[in-house]
Design a protein around this motif. Structure first.
Motif, PDB file in Angstrom:
ATOM      1  N   LEU A  51       0.912  -1.177  -0.141  1.00  0.00           N
ATOM      2  CA  LEU A  51       0.213  -0.055   0.048  1.00  0.00           C
ATOM      3  C   LEU A  51       0.917   1.113  -0.070  1.00  0.00           C
ATOM      4  O   LEU A  51       0.538   2.233  -0.699  1.00  0.00           O
ATOM      5  N   GLY A  52       1.831   1.297   0.800  1.00  0.00           N
ATOM      6  CA  GLY A  52       2.807   2.530   0.834  1.00  0.00           C
ATOM      7  C   GLY A  52       3.529   2.768  -0.609  1.00  0.00           C
ATOM      8  O   GLY A  52       3.846   4.055  -0.893  1.00  0.00           O
ATOM      9  N   SER A 108      11.550   3.721   6.547  1.00  0.00           N
ATOM     10  CA  SER A 108      11.518   2.142   6.791  1.00  0.00           C
ATOM     11  C   SER A 108      12.415   1.868   7.981  1.00  0.00           C
ATOM     12  O   SER A 108      13.002   2.748   8.431  1.00  0.00           O
ATOM     13  N   LYS A 156      16.838  -0.066   2.723  1.00  0.00           N
ATOM     14  CA  LYS A 156      15.812  -0.407   1.961  1.00  0.00           C
ATOM     15  C   LYS A 156      14.922   0.739   1.264  1.00  0.00           C
ATOM     16  O   LYS A 156      14.408   0.880   0.192  1.00  0.00           O
ATOM     17  N   ALA A 159       2.737  -4.539  13.258  1.00  0.00           N
ATOM     18  CA  ALA A 159       4.028  -3.562  13.526  1.00  0.00           C
ATOM     19  C   ALA A 159       3.496  -2.276  13.930  1.00  0.00           C
ATOM     20  O   ALA A 159       4.256  -1.121  14.128  1.00  0.00           O
ATOM     21  N   THR A 196      -3.789   3.962   7.924  1.00  0.00           N
ATOM     22  CA  THR A 196      -4.452   3.274   7.048  1.00  0.00           C
ATOM     23  C   THR A 196      -4.604   1.803   7.564  1.00  0.00           C
ATOM     24  O   THR A 196      -5.067   0.751   6.726  1.00  0.00           O
ATOM     25  N   THR A 197      -4.291   1.567   8.769  1.00  0.00           N
ATOM     26  CA  THR A 197      -4.401   0.083   9.287  1.00  0.00           C
ATOM     27  C   THR A 197      -5.511  -0.633   9.205  1.00  0.00           C
ATOM     28  O   THR A 197      -6.590  -0.097   9.902  1.00  0.00           O
ATOM     29  N   VAL A 198      -5.430  -1.857   8.867  1.00  0.00           N
ATOM     30  CA  VAL A 198      -6.680  -2.865   9.199  1.00  0.00           C
ATOM     31  C   VAL A 198      -6.169  -3.588  10.295  1.00  0.00           C
ATOM     32  O   VAL A 198      -5.054  -4.288  10.024  1.00  0.00           O
ATOM     33  N   ILE A 210      -9.145   0.767   0.178  1.00  0.00           N
ATOM     34  CA  ILE A 210      -8.701   0.898  -1.278  1.00  0.00           C
ATOM     35  C   ILE A 210      -7.512  -0.220  -1.553  1.00  0.00           C
ATOM     36  O   ILE A 210      -6.492  -0.199  -0.657  1.00  0.00           O
TER      37      ILE A 210
HETATM   38  N1  LIG Z   1      -2.286  -3.915   0.737  1.00  0.00           N
HETATM   39  C1  LIG Z   1      -3.484  -3.324   0.772  1.00  0.00           C
HETATM   40  O1  LIG Z   1      -3.997  -3.576  -0.614  1.00  0.00           O
HETATM   41  C2  LIG Z   1      -3.954  -2.510   1.720  1.00  0.00           C
HETATM   42  C3  LIG Z   1      -5.156  -1.809   1.637  1.00  0.00           C
HETATM   43  C4  LIG Z   1      -5.826  -0.993   2.401  1.00  0.00           C
HETATM   44  C5  LIG Z   1      -5.058  -1.074   3.790  1.00  0.00           C
HETATM   45  N2  LIG Z   1      -3.655  -1.970   3.846  1.00  0.00           N
HETATM   46  C6  LIG Z   1      -3.416  -1.437   5.239  1.00  0.00           C
HETATM   47  O2  LIG Z   1      -1.890  -1.038   5.076  1.00  0.00           O
HETATM   48  C7  LIG Z   1      -0.938  -1.367   5.784  1.00  0.00           C
HETATM   49  C8  LIG Z   1       0.137  -1.942   4.900  1.00  0.00           C
HETATM   50  O3  LIG Z   1      -0.377  -3.144   4.204  1.00  0.00           O
HETATM   51  P1  LIG Z   1       0.665  -3.528   3.152  1.00  0.00           P
HETATM   52  O4  LIG Z   1       0.025  -4.643   2.359  1.00  0.00           O
HETATM   53  O5  LIG Z   1       1.228  -2.624   2.235  1.00  0.00           O
HETATM   54  O6  LIG Z   1       1.647  -4.285   4.091  1.00  0.00           O
HETATM   55  P2  LIG Z   1       3.301  -4.996   3.621  1.00  0.00           P
HETATM   56  O7  LIG Z   1       3.265  -4.559   2.216  1.00  0.00           O
HETATM   57  O8  LIG Z   1       3.295  -6.364   4.104  1.00  0.00           O
HETATM   58  O9  LIG Z   1       4.068  -4.108   4.671  1.00  0.00           O
HETATM   59  C9  LIG Z   1       4.402  -2.683   4.445  1.00  0.00           C
HETATM   60  C10 LIG Z   1       5.750  -2.336   5.147  1.00  0.00           C
HETATM   61  O10 LIG Z   1       5.631  -2.480   6.643  1.00  0.00           O
HETATM   62  C11 LIG Z   1       6.948  -2.541   7.013  1.00  0.00           C
HETATM   63  N3  LIG Z   1       6.837  -3.353   8.357  1.00  0.00           N
HETATM   64  C12 LIG Z   1       7.180  -2.790   9.520  1.00  0.00           C
HETATM   65  N4  LIG Z   1       6.834  -3.802  10.264  1.00  0.00           N
HETATM   66  C13 LIG Z   1       6.817  -4.880   9.596  1.00  0.00           C
HETATM   67  C14 LIG Z   1       6.390  -6.401  10.245  1.00  0.00           C
HETATM   68  N5  LIG Z   1       6.695  -6.571  11.464  1.00  0.00           N
HETATM   69  N6  LIG Z   1       6.161  -7.153   9.231  1.00  0.00           N
HETATM   70  C15 LIG Z   1       6.393  -6.663   7.928  1.00  0.00           C
HETATM   71  N7  LIG Z   1       6.317  -5.662   7.502  1.00  0.00           N
HETATM   72  C16 LIG Z   1       6.609  -4.819   8.428  1.00  0.00           C
HETATM   73  C17 LIG Z   1       7.748  -3.095   5.921  1.00  0.00           C
HETATM   74  O11 LIG Z   1       8.635  -1.959   5.625  1.00  0.00           O
HETATM   75  P3  LIG Z   1      10.165  -1.776   5.906  1.00  0.00           P
HETATM   76  O12 LIG Z   1      10.436  -3.347   6.208  1.00  0.00           O
HETATM   77  O13 LIG Z   1      10.682  -1.280   5.194  1.00  0.00           O
HETATM   78  O14 LIG Z   1      10.172  -1.429   7.368  1.00  0.00           O
HETATM   79  C18 LIG Z   1       6.672  -3.386   4.832  1.00  0.00           C
HETATM   80  O15 LIG Z   1       7.421  -3.086   3.728  1.00  0.00           O
HETATM   81  C19 LIG Z   1      -1.492  -2.527   6.789  1.00  0.00           C
HETATM   82  O16 LIG Z   1      -1.992  -2.030   8.018  1.00  0.00           O
HETATM   83  C20 LIG Z   1      -2.908  -2.786   5.830  1.00  0.00           C
HETATM   84  O17 LIG Z   1      -3.943  -3.380   6.838  1.00  0.00           O
HETATM   85  C21 LIG Z   1      -3.302  -2.439   2.969  1.00  0.00           C
END
Ligand SMILES: NC(=O)c1ccc[n+]([C@@H]2O[C@H](COP(=O)([O-])OP(=O)(O)OC[C@H]3O[C@@H](n4cnc5c(N)ncnc54)[C@H](OP(=O)(O)O)[C@@H]3O)[C@@H](O)[C@H]2O)c1
Length: 498
Positions: free
Chosen positions: A39-40, A58, A63, A98, A118-120, A159
Motif C-alpha cells: 500500500l505504501g 522504513s 531499503k 508492526a 491506514t491500518t486494518v 482501497i
Molecule cells: N495492501 C493493501 O491492499 C491494503 C489496502 C488497505 C489498507 N492496507 C493496510 O496498509 C497496511 C500495509 O499493508 P501492506 O499490504 O502494504 O503491508 P506490507 O506490504 O506487508 O508491509 C508494508 C511495510 O511495513 C513494514 N513493516 C514494519 N514492520 C513489519 C513487520 N513486522 N512485518 C512486515 N512488514 C513490516 C515493511 O517496511 P520496512 O521493512 O521497509 O520497514 C513493509 O514493507 C496494513 O495495515 C494494511 O492493513 C493495505
C-alpha cells in the motif's frame, strides 16, 4: 476560513463536487511510513505523480533509499523517525503487527502533526473475518499511543494497493474519519488531488467501520472473484449539481435456448440472479421477438404449408419459396411491394415490414426447413412478461419486444419495438420549452424504438445467444393503461407516400 495547529496551517477551502467544502492542500513533503510495502509504495507513487514531495520511511535505511529510487528524485528514503520528523503529514502503512511499535518510534517526531492511519487490524490467516482490537479500532489505538497533540485521521482501509498503484481512476470511495474536522478535510483534499473520492465519515471511533469493512470486501472478492472490490456511497448532497445523465444497456447472459412452453419470466429472473444484476424501478427489459415467438410455439415447418394461387403468383414475382410467401400472406393485411428478392407487407398488427417478419435465422432447420412467425399479439406477450417479471422482482418495469427492421429511406436494419408494456411508445414533448423558452411544436419521440435500438447493440443478430437486455436510465413516460405499440404506427391517412 483558516487555522494553524502544529506545523500544518489550513488557509483555504474549496468545493469538491458533491462532497462539499474541503480544505486546500498544504505544500510540503509527505511521509509514507512502510512505503516499501504494497500500500505504501502505491501511495508514494500516486503522491509523486500528483507532484508531492515524498519521504519513504522504513526500518531499514538502505531499503528505504532503494524503494525511493524506484519513484524518482522527488521521493527520498529515510528512517521511520527521520521521515516523520521531516513531514507535517505522515501516512502509516505498516501491518497491524508492526502498528504499535512503529507509532511508538515516531511519537516524538509526530507531535503537532497529522498522522493518517491506514491500518486494518488483521491477524492473519483469518483476514476475511472482522477482527477489531479491544480499544475499538486500530486508529483509536494510534491516537492513544501518539497523544492528544497529534491529529490522527483514518483513511484508505478499503482501497486495494493494486488499484491505488495503477495510476488509473479508482472506482471506490474512501471513508475518512477523525476527531479534528480540519485535519479530516485536509486529508480529503490531499486524496482529491490523488484522484480519490472521499467522504468525512465521522469521528475517529468510526474508523472501526472502515477497518471492519476490509474483511467484508475480502470475503466478497473471494466469493465473487472480484479484483479488489471497493465501497461507493450513493445519494446526492442537497443542492449538488445534477449528475450527468447516463444510460446503461446490459445483455443478460446465461439464458437457455428457448423452446415452446418455456416460462420466460422465470428464466430471465434466474439468469439475472446468476449474473448478479438486480432489476430496479424504471428498468426496461427488451427481449428479441424470436425468443418470444419460440416460447409461444410460432415455428412453422414449411412442409406443412400449402401455397394458394395468390402465393404462387407472388412467389414467382418475388423469386421466393411459395410456402414462405403463403405465410407472408396469412400474416399480413396487404402486400405493398413485390419485386425480385423483396416483399413488403402490412402485417396483421399494422407494422409495415419485409416478409411479414417471417424469419429463418436462429431457427433450427436441421431436420426440415422451418421458419418463425411473429408472436400472435406482441403487446399481449409484452404485458404477460412484464406481469411475470414485476411479480418476481417487486419493482415497476417496462417491457419491449423488439425486432430488426429495415427503414424505407435508409440502408441497414435497426432494432425496433413491435410490442410494448408499461411505457408509452411515443414521448410527446410538445408544449415543453426549448433552451430559449420557445414552445416545442412538433417534438414527438419514438422512444420505444430508440430503446429497442439501443438494446439491439448488445442483443446481437447472430449466434450471440443473448436475446434479453436491461436498459437503465432511459427517459420514458410510464403507461399504466398499457396502450401498446399502436401509437408508433403511422395511420394510413397520414401516410404521405402511398
Ligand atoms: N495492501 C493493501 O491492499 C491494503 C489496502 C488497505 C489498507 N492496507 C493496510 O496498509 C497496511 C500495509 O499493508 P501492506 O499490504 O502494504 O503491508 P506490507 O506490504 O506487508 O508491509 C508494508 C511495510 O511495513 C513494514 N513493516 C514494519 N514492520 C513489519 C513487520 N513486522 N512485518 C512486515 N512488514 C513490516 C515493511 O517496511 P520496512 O521493512 O521497509 O520497514 C513493509 O514493507 C496494513 O495495515 C494494511 O492493513 C493495505
Amino acid at each position: 476560513m483558516g487555522a494553524a495547529i502544529g506545523g500544518v496551517g489550513l488557509a483555504h477551502w474549496h468545493e469538491q463536487g458533491d462532497q462539499g467544502l474541503v480544505a486546500d492542500i498544504p505544500s510540503g513533503p509527505i511521509a509514507v511510513l512502510g512505503g516499501t510495502g504494497a500500500l505504501g509504495a502505491a501511495l508514494a507513487a500516486r503522491l509523486n505523480a500528483a507532484g508531492c514531495e515524498v519521504w519513504i520511511g522504513s526500518r531499514d535505511l538502505d531499503k528505504a533509499r532503494a524503494a525511493a529510487m524506484q519513484h524518482g528524485p522527488a521521493v527520498r528514503g529515510a528512517s521511520l523517525a527521520e521521515a516523520a520528523a521531516s513531514c507535517d503529514i505522515i501516512f502509516l502503512t505498516v501491518p497491524y503487527a508492526a502498528h504499535a511499535d512503529t507509532l511508538s518510534q515516531i511519537r516524538e517526531a509526530a507531535q503537532g502533526k497529522i498522522v493518517v492511519d491506514t491500518t486494518v487490524p488483521l491477524r492473519p490467516p483469518k483476514v476475511g473475518r472482522v477482527q477489531l482490537p479491544a480499544a475499538g479500532c486500530a486508529a483509536l489505538e494510534a491516537a492513544e499511543i501518539l497523544g492528544k497533540a497529534v491529529r490522527v485521521v483514518s483513511a484508505l482501509q478499503n482501497i486495494g494497493a493494486e488499484k491505488l498503484g495503477s495510476g488509473k481512476a479508482v472506482d471506490a470511495d474512501v471513508l475518512v474519519t477523525g476527531d479534528d474536522g480540519e485535519a479530516v478535510e485536509l486529508v480529503r483534499s490531499l486524496l482529491g488531488r490523488l484522484g480519490l473520492s472521499s467522504w468525512h465519515a465521522g469521528p475517529l471511533a468510526n474508523a472501526a467501520a472502515a477497518e471492519a469493512l476490509t474483511s467484508v470486501l475480502i470475503q466478497i472478492n473471494r466469493r465473487y472473484k472480484i479484483d479488489q472490490a471497493g465501497v461507493r456511497i450513493t445519494g446526492r448532497a442537497k443542492d449538488a449539481p445534477a449528475p450527468p445523465r447516463s444510460l446503461s444497456v446490459t445483455a443478460v447472459p446465461g439464458l437457455p435456448m428457448f423452446k415452446e412452453g418455456d416460462d420466460l419470466g422465470s428464466a430471465i429472473t434466474q439468469a439475472l440472479v446468476d449474473c448478479g444484476l438486480t432489476l430496479q424501478d424504471g428498468d426496461v427489459v427488451v427481449i428479441a421477438q424470436k425468443a418470444v415467438s419460440k416460447v409461444e410455439g410460432r415455428t412453422v415447418p414449411l412442409s406443412t404449408v400449402a401455397p394458394s394461387d395468390t402465393a404462387l403468383a407472388a412467389a414467382a414475382k418475388a423469386e421466393k419459396d411459395p410456402a414462405v410467401v403463403e405465410l407472408v400472406l396469412r400474416e399480413s393485411q396487404e402486400l405493398m411491394r413485390v419485386v425480385p428478392g423483396v416483399i413488403i407487407s402490412r402485417h396483421r398488427t399494422g407494422h409495415v415490414l419485409a416478409n411479414s417478419g417471417i424469419d429463418a435465422s436462429n431457427v433450427d432447420s436441421r431436420e426440415t426447413p422451418t421458419v418463425l412467425l411473429w408472436p400472435s399479439d406482441p403487446d399481449l406477450s409484452a404485458r404477460a412478461l412484464r406481469a411475470g417479471l414485476e411479480a418476481k422482482s417487486g419493482v415497476r418495469l417496462a417491457v419491449i419486444i423488439s425486432d430488426s427492421l429495415g427503414r424505407a429511406w435508409r440502408m441497414g436494419t435497426v432494432g425496433a419495438a413491435i410490442g410494448v408494456a408499461g411505457l408509452q411508445a411515443l414521448r410527446d414533448r410538445r408544449g415543453e420549452s426549448d433552451l430559449f423558452g420557445r414552445e416545442l411544436q412538433a417534438t414527438v419521440i419514438g422512444v420505444a424504438d430508440e430503446i429497442a435500438a439501443a438494446a439491439s447493440l448488445v442483443i446481437g443478430e447472430g449466434a450471440e445467444g443473448t436475446p434479453v437486455a436491461v436498459v437503465r436510465g432511459a427517459a420514458y413516460d410510464p403507461d399504466p393503461a398499457d396502450g401498446g405499440i399502436g401509437a408508433l404506427l403511422r395511420p394510413l391517412e397520414r401516410d404521405l407516400f402511398r
